[in-house]
Design an enzyme around this catalytic site. Structure first.
Site, PDB file in Angstrom:
ATOM      1  CD  GLN A   1       0.876  -5.163  -3.623  1.00 33.14           C
ATOM      2  OE1 GLN A   1      -0.177  -4.361  -3.842  1.00 33.14           O
ATOM      3  NE2 GLN A   1       0.864  -6.431  -4.060  1.00 33.14           N
TER       4      GLN A   1
ATOM      5  CG  HIS B   1       0.131  -8.677 -12.162  1.00 31.49           C
ATOM      6  ND1 HIS B   1      -0.549  -9.460 -11.336  1.00 31.49           N
ATOM      7  CD2 HIS B   1       1.340  -8.743 -11.889  1.00 31.49           C
ATOM      8  CE1 HIS B   1       0.225  -9.887 -10.485  1.00 31.49           C
ATOM      9  NE2 HIS B   1       1.489  -9.375 -10.494  1.00 31.49           N
TER      10      HIS B   1
ATOM     11  CB  CYS C   1      -4.738 -23.171   2.660  1.00 29.16           C
ATOM     12  SG  CYS C   1      -5.640 -22.149   1.785  1.00 29.16           S
TER      13      CYS C   1
END
Length: 410
Positions: free
Chosen positions: A192, A214, A337
């Site tokens: 990051q 990416h 989730c």
């Protein structure tokens, strides 16, 4: 009016036009040669890989090696940040640390799963001991705990440069100084951080560093591990001996070229791009925090320029993301989730947020391609969606009636 706004750049970034154009010759025409071949098209591919390696070396402050016959490569190309993280940890352990009785790893509770799951593997399969350092409420590593945790069995300390969820930047040089003073190696997952903050491996004393293409407008499936000269590193992948016998397999030349161009552009343009992106983030943060019972997570100042991470009371992160998608906004939540888990983010829990608050997380990560109009649209739609979700929430209704109060926001 519905528009499309991509604001999840910490997950991945759109490939830039320059990167696309740099890769194209190696995807068609006569750019298909194997870099290990002796004939001309293979030699051209080998030269392209070397140029990309030099671009990465320059970008991170490593020694730039231009000798085409040198077998010393501090930058090892990989399939991405996860492989680089695995190679750093397992490579050091199998490269001699375990034989010397060094079976202790130190990391933090807020690392990416590429680090955490690798450490768990080393615990279960290799009998290693792992110390998981605490962080404060803004996500800063406890340096005192780090120094006290290093023993003569410590093989490696791994602390990420900047957190992928809350954006907090760690004091890399101070961590490296502690590690070297105590006689151990320091690795940082800078996936990051590269292109979004100043990183110089020599000035900062970084021994090993992972990065990915990416996250900086390069292609997916590309990454690299910097490993300082002289550190024994056992490869994870054996075969033809490519990458100085540290990572076998025919090189992904087009991807490597794309990574090289992406990291060159990202690091050379930081002085102009980062202030622009930081300004967008500050505008976004100001607008989102006008929503009642909303809080910014992470260090409010010493953070990645494009990362804005919030928790919003009485809102489920999953519902928030799905409703924003209906307005064409791509964002993310720490509640995973999509992996079949309803557990809130380990990062948010580690900085002390209660379970019910951590479920209401929203991460918006902006890039150079975003605009002021994008930011204003996000603020407008997040405000609308939060109001809609709260209007359907019995928890919110109870809070407004005074039957429930969470001290975090009051």
């Amino acid at each position: 009016m519905k528009r499309f706004v991509y604001s999840d750049n910490a997950a991945t970034t759109p490939i830039s036009e320059n990167v696309y154009n740099a890769m194209l010759p190696y995807l068609k025409g006569d750019g298909y040669g194997n870099p290990s071949s002796l004939y001309s098209i293979g030699v051209r591919e080998k030269q392209a890989v070397r140029r990309a390696r030099n671009q990465v070396e320059k970008a991170i402050g490593a020694e730039v090696r231009t000798d085409p016959y040198s077998n010393i490569k501090e930058v090892i190309f990989t399939s991405g940040g996860s492989e680089a993280d695995n190679l750093a940890i397992k490579g050091v352990l199998f490269g001699g640390a375990l034989k010397k009785g060094k079976n202790h790893i130190i990391t933090t509770k807020i690392e990416h799963h590429a680090i955490l799951h690798t450490c768990e593997f080393c615990e279960k399969a290799l009998g290693c001991e792992v110390t998981y350092l605490d962080v404060d409420e803004q996500g800063h590593v406890d340096l005192k705990q780090l120094e006290e945790s290093i023993t003569d069995r410590t093989a490696l300390v791994s602390v990420m440069a900047a957190n992928n969820e809350i954006g907090t930047i760690q004091p890399l040089k101070e961590i490296a100084d502690i590690c070297h003073r105590k006689g151990t190696l320091f690795h940082t997952d800078a996936v990051q951080g590269i292109g979004h903050m100043k990183i110089d491996v020599q000035e900062m004393g970084i021994d090993l560093l992972s990065l990915s293409g990416h996250k900086i407008r390069g292609p997916k499936g590309t990454g690299a591990l910097y490993c300082r000269k002289g550190i024994p590193l056992e490869p994870l992948i054996h075969g033809g001996g490519q990458e100085s016998n540290k990572r076998s397999g025919t090189e992904n030349v087009a991807g490597i070229v794309g990574l090289g161009e992406a990291i060159r552009a990202a690091t050379e343009n930081m002085d102009t791009v980062l202030p622009y992106v930081r300004g967008l983030r500050e505008r976004l943060t100001e607008g989102i925090l006008k929503i009642p019972y909303t809080r910014l997570t992470g260090d409010p100042v010493n953070r990645l320029p494009g990362t804005a991470s919030f928790v919003i009371e009485c809102v489920e992160g999953e519902g928030l993301i799905l409703m924003l998608d209906q307005f064409g906004i791509c964002a993310s939540t720490g509640s995973a989730c999509s992996t079949g888990s309803l557990d809130p983010s380990h990062v948010l829990m580690s900085i002390g947020l209660p379970h019910e608050i951590a479920h209401g997380s929203l991460r918006i990560t902006l890039g150079e391609q975003n605009t002021v109009e994008d930011v204003d649209y996000i603020i407008e739609k997040v405000t609308q969606v939060v109001e809609r979700l709260r209007s359907m929430s019995p928890v919110w209704e109870d809070k407004m009636k005074g039957r429930e109060s969470l001290k975090l926001f009051d």
